[in-house]
Design a protein around this motif. Sequence first.
Motif, short mmCIF file in Angstrom:
data_model
loop_
_atom_site.label_atom_id
_atom_site.label_comp_id
_atom_site.label_asym_id
_atom_site.label_seq_id
_atom_site.Cartn_x
_atom_site.Cartn_y
_atom_site.Cartn_z
N UNK A 244 0.81 -1.22 0.00
CA UNK A 244 0.00 0.00 0.00
C UNK A 244 0.84 1.27 0.00
N UNK A 245 1.98 1.26 0.70
CA UNK A 245 2.75 2.51 0.79
C UNK A 245 3.82 2.66 -0.30
N UNK A 246 3.90 1.68 -1.22
CA UNK A 246 4.81 1.80 -2.35
C UNK A 246 6.18 1.20 -2.14
N UNK A 247 6.49 0.77 -0.92
CA UNK A 247 7.81 0.18 -0.65
C UNK A 247 8.03 -1.09 -1.47
N UNK A 248 7.02 -1.92 -1.49
CA UNK A 248 7.10 -3.20 -2.23
C UNK A 248 7.38 -2.96 -3.71
N UNK A 249 6.65 -2.03 -4.30
CA UNK A 249 6.84 -1.72 -5.73
C UNK A 249 8.26 -1.23 -6.00
N UNK A 250 8.78 -0.39 -5.10
CA UNK A 250 10.14 0.13 -5.28
C UNK A 250 11.17 -0.99 -5.22
N UNK A 251 10.96 -1.96 -4.34
CA UNK A 251 11.90 -3.08 -4.24
C UNK A 251 11.81 -3.98 -5.48
N UNK A 252 10.61 -4.19 -5.99
CA UNK A 252 10.46 -4.96 -7.23
C UNK A 252 11.23 -4.30 -8.36
N UNK A 253 11.12 -2.99 -8.46
CA UNK A 253 11.81 -2.26 -9.53
C UNK A 253 13.32 -2.33 -9.34
N UNK A 254 13.78 -2.20 -8.12
CA UNK A 254 15.21 -2.25 -7.83
C UNK A 254 15.84 -3.55 -8.30
N UNK A 255 15.14 -4.66 -8.08
CA UNK A 255 15.70 -5.98 -8.38
C UNK A 255 15.14 -6.58 -9.67
N UNK A 256 14.52 -5.75 -10.52
CA UNK A 256 14.01 -6.18 -11.83
C UNK A 256 13.00 -7.33 -11.71
N UNK A 257 12.08 -7.19 -10.78
CA UNK A 257 11.08 -8.22 -10.52
C UNK A 257 9.65 -7.71 -10.69
N UNK A 258 9.51 -6.61 -11.40
CA UNK A 258 8.20 -5.97 -11.52
C UNK A 258 7.13 -6.93 -12.05
N UNK A 259 7.51 -7.78 -13.01
CA UNK A 259 6.53 -8.69 -13.61
C UNK A 259 6.10 -9.80 -12.67
N UNK A 260 6.78 -9.95 -11.55
CA UNK A 260 6.51 -11.06 -10.64
C UNK A 260 5.75 -10.65 -9.38
N UNK A 261 5.38 -9.38 -9.29
CA UNK A 261 4.73 -8.88 -8.09
C UNK A 261 3.32 -9.42 -7.88
N UNK A 262 2.87 -9.37 -6.64
CA UNK A 262 1.49 -9.73 -6.29
C UNK A 262 0.75 -8.46 -5.87
N UNK A 263 -0.58 -8.52 -5.93
CA UNK A 263 -1.39 -7.35 -5.57
C UNK A 263 -1.63 -7.29 -4.08
N UNK A 264 -1.59 -8.44 -3.41
CA UNK A 264 -1.77 -8.53 -1.97
C UNK A 264 -1.17 -9.84 -1.48
N UNK A 265 -0.98 -9.93 -0.17
CA UNK A 265 -0.43 -11.15 0.40
C UNK A 265 -1.38 -12.31 0.12
N UNK A 266 -0.81 -13.45 -0.25
CA UNK A 266 -1.58 -14.65 -0.54
C UNK A 266 -1.15 -15.72 0.47
N UNK A 267 -2.14 -16.37 1.10
CA UNK A 267 -1.82 -17.43 2.06
C UNK A 267 -1.96 -18.79 1.39
N UNK A 268 -0.87 -19.56 1.39
CA UNK A 268 -0.88 -20.92 0.83
C UNK A 268 -1.49 -20.94 -0.58
N UNK A 269 -0.89 -20.15 -1.47
CA UNK A 269 -1.41 -20.07 -2.85
C UNK A 269 -1.25 -21.35 -3.64
N UNK A 270 -0.33 -22.22 -3.25
CA UNK A 270 -0.13 -23.49 -3.97
C UNK A 270 -1.29 -24.43 -3.66
N UNK A 271 -1.79 -25.06 -4.69
CA UNK A 271 -2.92 -25.99 -4.52
C UNK A 271 -2.52 -27.41 -4.92
#
Length: 271
Positions: A244-271
């Motif tokens: 929400x505060x943009x920190x996560x987005x900035x870290x994704x950009x720093x490490x070239x991971x923008x395409x791998x980001x999530x919109x919110x925390x996911x609990x046990x996403x593996x099925x």
Amino acid sequence: MIAIGLIGLATAAAAQDAPKAALPPDVVKSGTLKVAIVPNYPPMEFKDPATGQLTGFDVDLGDALGKKLGVKLAWQETSFDQMMPALSTGRVDMILSGMTDLATRHETATFVDYLRSGPQFFVRKAREGEFKDMASLCGKKAGASRRTSFPREIAAWSEQNCKDNPVVFIGTEGSADARTQLKQGRIDAAVQGNETLPYVMGLEPNTYMALGTPIALQYTGIAIPVKEAGLQQAMAGALDALIADGTYKALLEKWKLTENGVEKAVINGAK
């Protein structure tokens, strides 16, 4: 107007403190979270060659989560094979080390997922002419870390796409070993998480070429003991706050991971 403004500030403060309130009492008392990490998977976690210090997306994210929760992270370097035993015996409070959320791990750990990724084939750029498409992989030797889910996913892709000319899987000691074998010509292709490829390819320009698209969807998560519901809630809340505060987005950009980001925390996403 003043009263409404004060109510708004109080509500915002309460929302910000909610993740902290969920922390286990012993963590609050010590002010420290013991976190397992294996620093051999750039850009997720690795040692800075110049300083020898831990660095990477997971390290930055962990430190940001700790700051949001008002605790310090005590990174515990270990081996891949020892991470889950360390978690189940309480030697560490959680794992933040590029670990794939797998349903088979849910008996031991609950995952707070913070990235989407997928295993992807790549080849040497010098052999680009031999690999026009993913079908060119059939009958070839492909290497990947034997300690991940990649061997199973490679086999499933091969069975679906190669029929009687399957991909020959070669187990390696990790992604770095797979890349070494690829450069030495001992394997024809390698597989690792697509979240790491842009960084690795940037370190060695014109050495590798990604082939096709990821062959499966995976989540990468923070592994926390199943019984520690409070810590799970705290981490999920802190991650959502960083999003929400943009920190996560900035870290994704720093490490070239923008395409791998999530919109919110996911609990046990593996099925």
